[in-house]
Structures are given as structure tokens and as C-alpha cells.
Motif scaffolding. Structure first.
Motif, mmCIF file in Angstrom:
data_model
loop_
_atom_site.group_PDB
_atom_site.id
_atom_site.type_symbol
_atom_site.label_atom_id
_atom_site.label_comp_id
_atom_site.label_asym_id
_atom_site.label_seq_id
_atom_site.Cartn_x
_atom_site.Cartn_y
_atom_site.Cartn_z
ATOM 1 N N MET A 1 80.308 48.064 110.232
ATOM 2 C CA MET A 1 79.147 48.897 110.505
ATOM 3 C C MET A 1 79.554 50.144 111.276
ATOM 4 S SD MET A 1 76.847 47.362 108.953
ATOM 5 C CE MET A 1 75.465 48.339 109.513
ATOM 6 N N GLY A 2 80.549 50.018 112.155
ATOM 7 C CA GLY A 2 81.037 51.186 112.858
ATOM 8 C C GLY A 2 81.615 52.210 111.905
ATOM 9 N N GLY A 3 82.324 51.733 110.863
ATOM 10 C CA GLY A 3 82.871 52.643 109.877
ATOM 11 C C GLY A 3 81.792 53.324 109.060
ATOM 12 N N LEU A 4 80.754 52.583 108.701
ATOM 13 C CA LEU A 4 79.675 53.162 107.908
ATOM 14 C C LEU A 4 78.940 54.262 108.655
ATOM 15 C CD1 LEU A 4 78.006 50.180 106.004
ATOM 16 C CD2 LEU A 4 79.284 52.097 105.065
ATOM 17 N N TYR B 1 89.644 60.697 100.814
ATOM 18 C CA TYR B 1 89.579 59.702 101.879
ATOM 19 C C TYR B 1 88.294 58.891 101.794
ATOM 20 C CZ TYR B 1 89.228 57.703 106.554
ATOM 21 O OH TYR B 1 89.080 56.838 107.607
ATOM 22 N N VAL B 2 87.166 59.564 101.567
ATOM 23 C CA VAL B 2 85.889 58.858 101.484
ATOM 24 C C VAL B 2 85.890 57.892 100.310
ATOM 25 C CG1 VAL B 2 83.419 59.146 101.057
ATOM 26 C CG2 VAL B 2 84.581 60.676 102.638
ATOM 27 N N VAL B 3 86.434 58.300 99.186
ATOM 28 C CA VAL B 3 86.408 57.467 97.982
ATOM 29 C C VAL B 3 87.336 56.266 98.115
ATOM 30 C CG1 VAL B 3 86.953 57.433 95.519
ATOM 31 C CG2 VAL B 3 85.710 59.360 96.494
ATOM 32 N N THR B 4 88.456 56.416 98.797
ATOM 33 C CA THR B 4 89.435 55.329 98.856
ATOM 34 C C THR B 4 89.245 54.398 100.050
ATOM 35 O OG1 THR B 4 90.976 56.816 100.017
ATOM 36 C CG2 THR B 4 91.181 56.647 97.622
ATOM 37 N N ARG B 5 88.391 54.742 101.000
ATOM 38 C CA ARG B 5 88.201 53.872 102.156
ATOM 39 C C ARG B 5 87.316 52.696 101.781
ATOM 40 N NH1 ARG B 5 86.715 55.497 108.411
ATOM 41 N NH2 ARG B 5 86.114 53.421 109.081
ATOM 42 N N TYR C 1 78.869 57.669 94.287
ATOM 43 C CA TYR C 1 78.867 56.215 94.458
ATOM 44 C C TYR C 1 79.015 55.809 95.923
ATOM 45 C CZ TYR C 1 79.024 55.236 89.464
ATOM 46 O OH TYR C 1 78.704 55.141 88.136
ATOM 47 N N ARG C 2 79.461 56.725 96.772
ATOM 48 C CA ARG C 2 79.544 56.438 98.198
ATOM 49 C C ARG C 2 78.300 56.924 98.940
ATOM 50 N NH1 ARG C 2 82.674 54.090 95.830
ATOM 51 N NH2 ARG C 2 84.937 53.893 96.142
ATOM 52 N N VAL C 3 77.702 58.014 98.477
ATOM 53 C CA VAL C 3 76.540 58.582 99.159
ATOM 54 C C VAL C 3 75.290 57.765 98.863
ATOM 55 C CG1 VAL C 3 75.079 60.624 99.373
ATOM 56 C CG2 VAL C 3 77.557 60.882 99.162
ATOM 57 N N PHE C 4 75.030 57.486 97.594
ATOM 58 C CA PHE C 4 73.826 56.754 97.187
ATOM 59 C C PHE C 4 74.166 55.270 97.058
ATOM 60 C CE2 PHE C 4 73.491 61.093 95.576
ATOM 61 C CZ PHE C 4 72.308 61.483 96.184
ATOM 62 N N ASP D 1 85.619 50.538 103.561
ATOM 63 C CA ASP D 1 84.351 50.397 104.278
ATOM 64 C C ASP D 1 83.222 51.175 103.621
ATOM 65 O OD1 ASP D 1 85.714 48.880 106.027
ATOM 66 O OD2 ASP D 1 85.676 50.285 107.709
ATOM 67 N N PHE D 2 83.561 52.232 102.898
ATOM 68 C CA PHE D 2 82.537 53.086 102.301
ATOM 69 C C PHE D 2 82.192 52.676 100.877
ATOM 70 C CE2 PHE D 2 84.334 56.755 105.075
ATOM 71 C CZ PHE D 2 83.743 56.174 106.190
ATOM 72 N N ARG D 3 82.823 51.631 100.373
ATOM 73 C CA ARG D 3 82.574 51.223 98.991
ATOM 74 C C ARG D 3 81.137 50.747 98.821
ATOM 75 N NH1 ARG D 3 85.966 50.198 94.924
ATOM 76 N NH2 ARG D 3 87.732 50.389 96.345
#
Length: 323
Positions: free
Chosen positions: A78-81, A289-293, A144-147, A295-297
Motif C-alpha cells: 500500500m505504501g508503494g501504491l 519504471y511504472v510499467v515494470t514495478r 493499465y497502471r492508471v486505470f 506493486d503497480f500491476r
């Protein structure tokens, strides 16, 4: 309490419990100890279950003040999100800055825009390529990470539409540069920039077509889609890197052709173009970075997965994959 299948062990039941919102949690250290104690008293029949090993070796709850946090074994931080909106906002600032600086460079230093075969028509090319193959393409990758909580079908449609907009704008940019070269009697496709740029565009077009066929209008079997999905993701990031690299080659080529004598003396146009190159690299890095992390999947939607599984099972006898 609804369970997706008949539980086979106590750990299945524990992990299927819906934990109430953390703001309502009133657990204290005694209750946390009770959880740990209850986990240690699970029957030995659960020893072979990998879920039980998580419960057995890790504290189920860790408390900070009056708020209970989910156990360490949960997949999403949750901290990562909480940092995701900041990364997304940063990428948009960088992307808009790239488009604006390109527009200022071509409009202020290179004489503006036209569509008459002149040098001003060439100026349409870099603006369209940065807007289409970098900014809009990067945003299409990010959807896919934003929505994260929208229906997967809606996100797929948005993903495809952004790619289509990027494709159309890129075609305009390519037509502009070919038209200018023809009017000025300049050979086509002789530089490294043109080779890399055309390769990027062709692969992007193929990637878009395959994405439509495999995922938005799926004609392929679930097995074939599962095989192609990692390739689709890999080439998506690779094409973003190729787009940024082609832009850097184009920036250098344009500067050497236009201001070779003053470039080494830190002229205003040269400094502006160098800043544009750095911003393009930063945009690509942030998006990657956003796409490969992990936590953001995008989290799986149980209802969508259940409907998809039932449909494929009834129609083809296979369990489908999804991008």
C-alpha cells in the motif's frame, strides 16, 4: 462468507477471509498475539500447503498505533501504491514538456509550420513524432497502471484508441518529411535516424495490429494468447525505447544540419534541443519504471476472471489468459 472453491485446509479459510477496512481496525497487541497463536495451532495436515507456511513463519498482523496492517505476505504494498499518482503525474509533466519544447523549437527557431513542401513542412515531422510515438504511445502503455479498477474491456479499448491516435499522428509526420524531401530533391532513407525511425514505426504498426487481433477482438486460442502476451509486453517497452532513441538521433542530425557552426558555442537553440533530449530520456525511464514495478500491476478482478473462465470453458474447453 463466499469462497471461490471448497476449502481444503484451515489456511485456505483464513486467507479467504475479507479483512475489514483498516480504518475500522481495533485490534491490539493481545489480539495480534492471538492470531499468531492460532496460526501455530493449525493442524499438521496443512504443513504441505504453501499458504500455511506464510502464516506459520510470518506474523499475520503488525500494528502501528491503533491501525492493523495486512501481513507481509500480501502481494501489493500500500505504501508503494501511494506513490503511483506521483510517478504518473511526473511522466505527464515530462511528456507535455517534451511536446511544448519541440513546438517552440520548430516554431520559434525554425520558422513555424506549413504544408507546402518547404522547410516549414519539415517542422511538422519532429512535432508529430514526439507527440505520437513518444507521448501518446507512453500514455497508452500506462493505462493499465492508471486505470486499475476499471473494467478490463474499457482499459483495452482506451489502450487501442491511444495507440491509434499515435499511429495517425505519426503517419502525418512521416508524410511531411517525405513530402519535404521530394520537394527539395533530398534522397530518402539514407541516414541512421531514418532507418531506426522507420523500423520503429513498422514494428509499432505490427504491434498494434497483433494487439487488436489477440486481445481486443480475440480470434486466437487462450494458449496462443498466453504465449504472445509476454512478447506483447516486451515489445511495448522496447518500442518506447526505440522511439526515444530515434528522436535523439533526429535531434542530433537536425542540429548538425542547421547550426553546426554555432552548436559548440552553446547557442540557445542547441541548449534547448539538448534539454529536449534529456526530457525524452526521463519520460521513457519514468514510464518504464511504472510499467515494470510489481506493486503497480493491475490487480486481478475476480468477477471478470470468473466470467472469462466460464465462457472459455464452455466454448473452447480452455482457461483463457488476459493481458
Amino acid at each position: 462468507m463466499w469462497l471461490p472453491r471448497q476449502p481444503k485446509c484451515v489456511s485456505d479459510i483464513i486467507l479467504c477471509i475479507i479483512i475489514p477496512p483498516l480504518s475500522r481496525a481495533t485490534a491490539n497487541r493481545d489480539s495480534a498475539g492471538a492470531w499468531s497463536e492460532s496460526a501455530s495451532q493449525l493442524p499438521r495436515s496443512c504443513d504441505s500447503c504453501p499458504k500455511y507456511s506464510i502464516i506459520k513463519t510470518r506474523p499475520f498482523l503488525r500494528l502501528s498505533g491503533d491501525v492493523a496492517q495486512v501481513m507481509e505476505g500480501m502481494p501489493v504494498s500500500m505504501g508503494g501504491l501511494r506513490t503511483l499518482p506521483w510517478y504518473v503525474a511526473g511522466s505527464q509533466v515530462l511528456g507535455v514538456a517534451c511536446v511544448v519544447i519541440t513546438g517552440v523549437w520548430m516554431g520559434h527557431y525554425r520558422g513555424g509550420y506549413a504544408w507546402n513542401g518547404s522547410a516549414q513542412e519539415f517542422n511538422v515531422h519532429p512535432l508529430c513524432m514526439v507527440l505520437g510515438l513518444v507521448f501518446l504511445y507512453g500514455d497508452a502503455v500506462l493505462v493499465y497502471r492508471v486505470f486499475r479498477n476499471e473494467t478490463k474491456r474499457s482499459v483495452k479499448i482506451l489502450h487501442a484508441l491511444l495507440h491509434m491516435m499515435a499511429l495517425i499522428i505519426s503517419i502525418v509526420g512521416l508524410v511531411a518529411v517525405f513530402d519535404f524531401h521530394s520537394a527539395a530533391k533530398i534522397p530518402h532513407m539514407y541516414s541512421l535516424h531514418s532507418w531506426c525511425g522507420m523500423l520503429t514505426f513498422v514494428l509499432f504498426f505490427l504491434q498494434w495490429l497483433l494487439g487488436l487481433g489477440f486481445f481486443l477482438f480475440p480470434w486466437a486460442s487462450a494458449r496462443l494468447r498466453s504465449w504472445y502476451l509476454p512478447l506483447h509486453v516486451f515489445f511495448g517497452l522496447l518500442l518506447l525505447a526505440m522511439s526515444v532513441g530515434s528522436c535523439l538521433l533526429g535531434i542530433t542530425e537536425k542540429l548538425l544540419f542547421s547550426i553546426m557552426e554555432t552548436y559548440s558555442r552553446f547557442s540557445g537553440e542547441g541548449v534547448l534541443a539538448n534539454i529536449l533530449g534529456l526530457l525524452l530520456v526521463c519520460f521513457g525511464v519514468v514510464v518504464g519504471y511504472v510499467v515494470t514495478r510489481e506493486d503497480f500491476r493491475r490487480p486481478p478482478n475476480p468477477e471478470e476472471e470468473a466470467l472469462s473462465v466460464h465462457f472459455k470453458t464452455l466454448s473452447e474447453g480452455e482457461i483463457p489468459s488476459s493481458p
